[in-house]
Structure formats: structure tokens, C-alpha cells
Motif scaffolding. Structure first.
Motif, PDB file in Angstrom:
ATOM      1  N   GLN A  28      54.182 -18.999  -9.703  1.00 19.22           N
ATOM      2  CA  GLN A  28      52.735 -19.174  -9.829  1.00 19.22           C
ATOM      3  C   GLN A  28      52.089 -17.999 -10.575  1.00 19.22           C
ATOM      4  OE1 GLN A  28      51.130 -22.065  -8.731  1.00 19.22           O
ATOM      5  NE2 GLN A  28      49.611 -21.148 -10.098  1.00 19.22           N
ATOM      6  N   VAL A  29      52.540 -16.785 -10.266  1.00 18.56           N
ATOM      7  CA  VAL A  29      51.993 -15.610 -10.961  1.00 18.56           C
ATOM      8  C   VAL A  29      52.276 -15.731 -12.457  1.00 18.56           C
ATOM      9  CG1 VAL A  29      52.425 -13.130 -11.328  1.00 18.56           C
ATOM     10  CG2 VAL A  29      51.967 -13.991  -9.024  1.00 18.56           C
ATOM     11  N   LEU A  30      53.469 -16.175 -12.787  1.00 16.83           N
ATOM     12  CA  LEU A  30      53.836 -16.329 -14.197  1.00 16.83           C
ATOM     13  C   LEU A  30      52.985 -17.420 -14.849  1.00 16.83           C
ATOM     14  CD1 LEU A  30      55.717 -15.701 -16.591  1.00 16.83           C
ATOM     15  CD2 LEU A  30      57.333 -17.369 -15.648  1.00 16.83           C
ATOM     16  N   ALA A  31      52.852 -18.546 -14.152  1.00 19.61           N
ATOM     17  CA  ALA A  31      52.078 -19.669 -14.713  1.00 19.61           C
ATOM     18  C   ALA A  31      50.633 -19.241 -14.964  1.00 19.61           C
ATOM     19  CB  ALA A  31      52.132 -20.860 -13.744  1.00 19.61           C
ATOM     20  N   ASP A  32      50.031 -18.518 -14.028  1.00 23.50           N
ATOM     21  CA  ASP A  32      48.639 -18.059 -14.198  1.00 23.50           C
ATOM     22  C   ASP A  32      48.528 -17.133 -15.412  1.00 23.50           C
ATOM     23  OD1 ASP A  32      48.053 -19.462 -11.931  1.00 23.50           O
ATOM     24  OD2 ASP A  32      47.867 -17.710 -10.614  1.00 23.50           O
ATOM     25  N   ALA A  33      49.494 -16.227 -15.546  1.00 22.05           N
ATOM     26  CA  ALA A  33      49.460 -15.277 -16.667  1.00 22.05           C
ATOM     27  C   ALA A  33      49.558 -16.034 -17.994  1.00 22.05           C
ATOM     28  CB  ALA A  33      50.608 -14.273 -16.532  1.00 22.05           C
ATOM     29  N   LEU A  34      50.406 -17.054 -18.027  1.00 24.19           N
ATOM     30  CA  LEU A  34      50.591 -17.791 -19.282  1.00 24.19           C
ATOM     31  C   LEU A  34      49.352 -18.625 -19.626  1.00 24.19           C
ATOM     32  CD1 LEU A  34      54.361 -18.745 -19.061  1.00 24.19           C
ATOM     33  CD2 LEU A  34      53.269 -16.916 -20.358  1.00 24.19           C
ATOM     34  N   GLU A  35      48.694 -19.140 -18.613  1.00 26.46           N
ATOM     35  CA  GLU A  35      47.441 -19.871 -18.884  1.00 26.46           C
ATOM     36  C   GLU A  35      46.404 -18.917 -19.478  1.00 26.46           C
ATOM     37  OE1 GLU A  35      46.938 -23.002 -19.107  1.00 26.46           O
ATOM     38  OE2 GLU A  35      48.879 -23.544 -18.251  1.00 26.46           O
ATOM     39  N   ARG A  36      46.351 -17.693 -18.979  1.00 27.10           N
ATOM     40  CA  ARG A  36      45.399 -16.712 -19.536  1.00 27.10           C
ATOM     41  C   ARG A  36      45.761 -16.380 -20.990  1.00 27.10           C
ATOM     42  NH1 ARG A  36      46.418 -13.955 -14.675  1.00 27.10           N
ATOM     43  NH2 ARG A  36      47.295 -12.161 -15.777  1.00 27.10           N
ATOM     44  N   PHE A  37      47.057 -16.290 -21.243  1.00 27.82           N
ATOM     45  CA  PHE A  37      47.540 -16.010 -22.597  1.00 27.82           C
ATOM     46  C   PHE A  37      47.091 -17.127 -23.542  1.00 27.82           C
ATOM     47  CE2 PHE A  37      50.927 -16.507 -25.837  1.00 27.82           C
ATOM     48  CZ  PHE A  37      50.985 -15.220 -26.354  1.00 27.82           C
TER      49      PHE A  37
END
Ligand code: PLP
Length: 388
Positions: free
Chosen positions: A372-381
């Protein structure tokens, strides 16, 4: 999975170097994906052991003993196929401290030390801050895979005293094959370079790859090698400051031991020792699951980029939990890209240029986090890139 790699534990306010570095964003739930420690809990067995150690209530001067050595020997035998002796171990307060000591122990001021670059930036510092000279042999990208430029390495080795090797390689994620390591070793033997092999990431190996510990190549390689290992990357223990040099050759061993003593280092953390012993004796299955989890995160990251930013090249992840990718397609020089990612995407990564000039325009993302942390970071990217 038997173990939990999905629960999230924010580290704001925990004196976590990586979190403190991002200031107020840490309080806002932003997770930095930079420095190589994990946003994942240590194995439950280690947590239990450290609770017991804490509850004991006395933590005096600590020195490693045969119980500790037995754990290191067990791990080296079962996971890395190398039978070592207890007295080959020289303990340090961490691998970086050991590398600094190795530079002083094995080279003289102004001597040349060879690095295969881009590489973990403290390698440069260990050489330069001790008044030695860095010689770089840049990796080459061949058909989408980083390779050692053996011709260049052979040329550059002339006149150098030591090679600091990173295996698996941080930041490009290669796990050097036995064949590659033998070629490196033969070059070093031919030119009289000592091989200092930093294998701190040696337990984080992705499916289909096999780590070869440099000294296992054979006696002549082992006798010309100082191996650095630690349990810190493997079990989320970086703040407990324990590293091991393993050195079969008695003269090389004495030199490092003397240098560590000269540094005034004479006690270790009981928490570090206990954590390593527990990890090495009880937590092999946790490491297997961790590797599966990292591999899953890597697949997620790679598919996300392929779907939304196909022009971004993502390096194969063979080992480590650090994934290297090429952002030059966005047309921003390294410093500008870093600023953009931090300010617009709230994405804190390790910027490629810190690993040497060859890394400019690349980024390194730490995948040791929950999905989830990774998915959130990628959405911000994605949002930041699309709003440019
Ligand atoms: C290649 C390499 N060596 C050493 C270290 C740090 O070692 P330690 O924390 O034991 O000093 C790291 C951490 O990122 C690393 O990537």
C-alpha cells in the motif's frame, strides 16, 4: 504467507534518520523510500528476544562470544555455502565503519582504491575522507543489463591497491555471477589488489538468482579477501549497529582488528548481538517470505511503470530491495528532478547522482515497504508527472 508484511508502522518521531530528513512531511503520513532500511517490522522472534533483553534491565559492556560466532557460522554455512571459523570474525559497529577501517588498514595515504560505479556513496567517502584516491571503473549497460567492463577494470586496476566490491550491487541491483566474480578476482590477483567485498545485501536475492559469496570462489580468492556482512539489511536492524568482517587470512585479519582497535571501538550493542543470533538461528523462513514480498513489490513497480510511463527503463532486480530506474526521459537534470519529485510528488528517493556521475538522471526506490505504501507513492508520482 505466515508472516505479516502488510501492516504499516509510521516512524515519525522515532529518531529514524530517513523520516527526520523529510521534515514536516513525515507527520503528514508521507513515507520516504530512500535510505536502505525497511518500513517492515523485524521477525516476531527477534522482537520477542529484544523484549526479553530490554526487560532484563541491565545492559553493560558487551562482547561477542562463541554463541554469537556459532550463529554467524550457521548462517554462512546454511545460506551462503561457506564454512568459516569463529576466529575469522572481526566485529565492527557496522559495515561502513568496517570499510573505513579497511581503507586505513590496507592502504597508505594517497594510494588508489578502485570502485565499480555508480556505487553506494559511502564507498567514495571511505576512500576520500581517509586521504586516498578513488579510481572509477563505470559499469556498462549492455542490452538492458549492467555489466562490469572487464577491459576497463583491468586497465584501471594497474597501480591500485584495493577494490571495494559491492555484491549484490547497490544501487543497480545486480547479483554478480560466479563467472563475473572470478574475472574480477583474477584481475585483482594479477595486479596485486586486495578485494574488499561488501555483501551486506546478500540475503535479499530475487527468484532465479543466486548469490555467490566472493571467498567461496576458491582458496586463492578467499586468501585475498576481506568479506563484510551484516544482519541489518536482512532483518531490519540497521539502528542496532552490528557488522562482521570475515577474514580467513591471519595477516589481513590482524591488520583490520588492529585498525578497529585504534578507532577506539571496544564494545558492542547487546541488542544487536541478540538480534543477529535470533535472526540467524531462527528466522530463515522469514527471509524467504521477505524476498517473496520484495519480489511482489518489484513486479508491481515494474508493471506500474510499463503501464503509465513505458519510456521509463526499470533495471532488473536481481538482489537488494533497492530498484534503479532511468528518469532521463523526463528531461530534467538530476538536481531538478529530485526537487520536482520531492516538492510535487512528495516522493523521497535516493537520487542517482549521489552514487556518482554515471547515476545522474536515475533514481533508486526502496521497495522494503508495504504494497500500500508503494502504491500510494506511485500514485503521487503519476499525478505529479501528469500535471507538469
Ligand atoms: C552496500 C552497503 N554497504 C553498507 C551499508 C551500511 O552498512 P552499516 O549500516 O552496517 O554501516 C549499506 C546501507 O545501505 C549498503 O547499501
Amino acid at each position: 504467507m505466515k508472516y505479516d508484511f502488510d501492516s504499516f508502522h509510521p516512524r515519525a518521531g522515532m529518531e529514524a534518520a530517513k523520516w527526520d530528513a523529510i521534515g514536516d512531511d513525515a507527520e503528514k503520513g508521507i513515507v520516504p523510500l530512500s535510505v536502505a532500511d525497511m518500513e517492515l517490522l523485524s521477525p516476531p522472534q527477534i522482537i520477542e528476544e529484544l523484549k526479553k533483553t530490554a526487560e532484563f534491565g541491565m545492559w553493560g559492556y558487551t562482547w561477542w562470544n562463541e554463541k554469537y560466532a556459532a550463529a554467524v557460522k550457521h548462517w554462512m554455512h546454511t545460506r551462503h555455502g561457506w564454512d568459516i571459523q569463529s576466529d575469522w570474525i572481526v566485529q565492527t559497529n557496522g559495515v561502513v565503519q568496517g570499510l573505513y577501517a579497511a581503507v586505513r588498514a590496507y592502504t597508505a595515504p594517497e594510494d588508489k582504491v578502485l570502485l565499480i560505479t555508480p556505487v553506494y556513496y559511502p564507498f567514495y567517502r571511505a576512500v576520500k575522507l581517509n586521504g586516498r584516491t578513488v579510481v572509477e571503473s563505470p559499469l556498462k549497460l549492455v542490452d538492458g543489463r549492467y555489466e562490469i567492463d572487464f577491459e576497463d577494470l583491468d586497465k584501471k586496476a594497474e597501480g591500485c591497491k584495493m577494490l571495494i566490491l559491492c555484491n549484490p550491487h547497490n544501487p543497480v541491483g545486480r547479483v554478480w555471477t560466479a563467472e563475473e566474480l572470478r574475472r574480477v578476482g583474477d584481475i585483482c590477483l594479477a595486479h596485486g589488489l586486495l578485494v574488499v567485498s561488501d555483501e551486506i545485501h546478500f540475503d535479499i536475492i530475487m527468484p532465479g538468482y543466486k548469490h555467490t559469496s566472493y571467498p567461496t570462489l576458491g582458496e586463492k580468492y578467499a586468501d585475498n579477501c576481506v568479506l563484510f556482512t551484516a544482519a541489518s539489511k536482512t532483518f531490519s536492524l540497521a539502528g542496532l549497529c552490528v557488522g562482521n568482517a570475515i577474514i580467513p587470512d591471519p595477516d589481513l585479519r590482524k591488520k583490520l582488528d588492529d585498525e578497529v582497535n585504534v578507532s577506539g571501538c571496544y564494545s558492542y550493542s547487546i541488542f544487536g548481538l541478540r538480534a543477529l543470533e535470533t535472526g540467524y538461528m531462527q528466522c530463515a523462513d522469514w527471509v524467504d517470505e521477505l524476498n517473496e514480498h520484495i519480489w511482489g513489490n518489484y513486479q508491481y513497480f515494474k508493471s506500474f511503470m510499463a503501464q503509465h510511463f513505458p519510456e521509463v527503463w526499470v533495471a532488473d532486480l536481481e538482489g537488494t530491495y533497492l530498484c534503479w530506474f532511468d528518469c532521463r526521459c523526463f528531461g530534467m537534470p538530476g538536481e531538478e528532478l529530485a526537487k520536482f519529485l520531492q516538492e510535487k510528488a512528495k516522493l523521497y528517493l535516493d537520487d542517482g547522482f549521489i552514487f556518482g556521475p554515471a547515476g545522474d538522471g536515475f533514481e533508486r526506490i526502496n521497495l522494503a515497504c508495504t504494497r500500500q505504501v508503494l502504491a500510494d507513492a506511485l500514485e503521487r508520482f503519476k499525478a505529479a508527472m501528469e500535471s507538469r
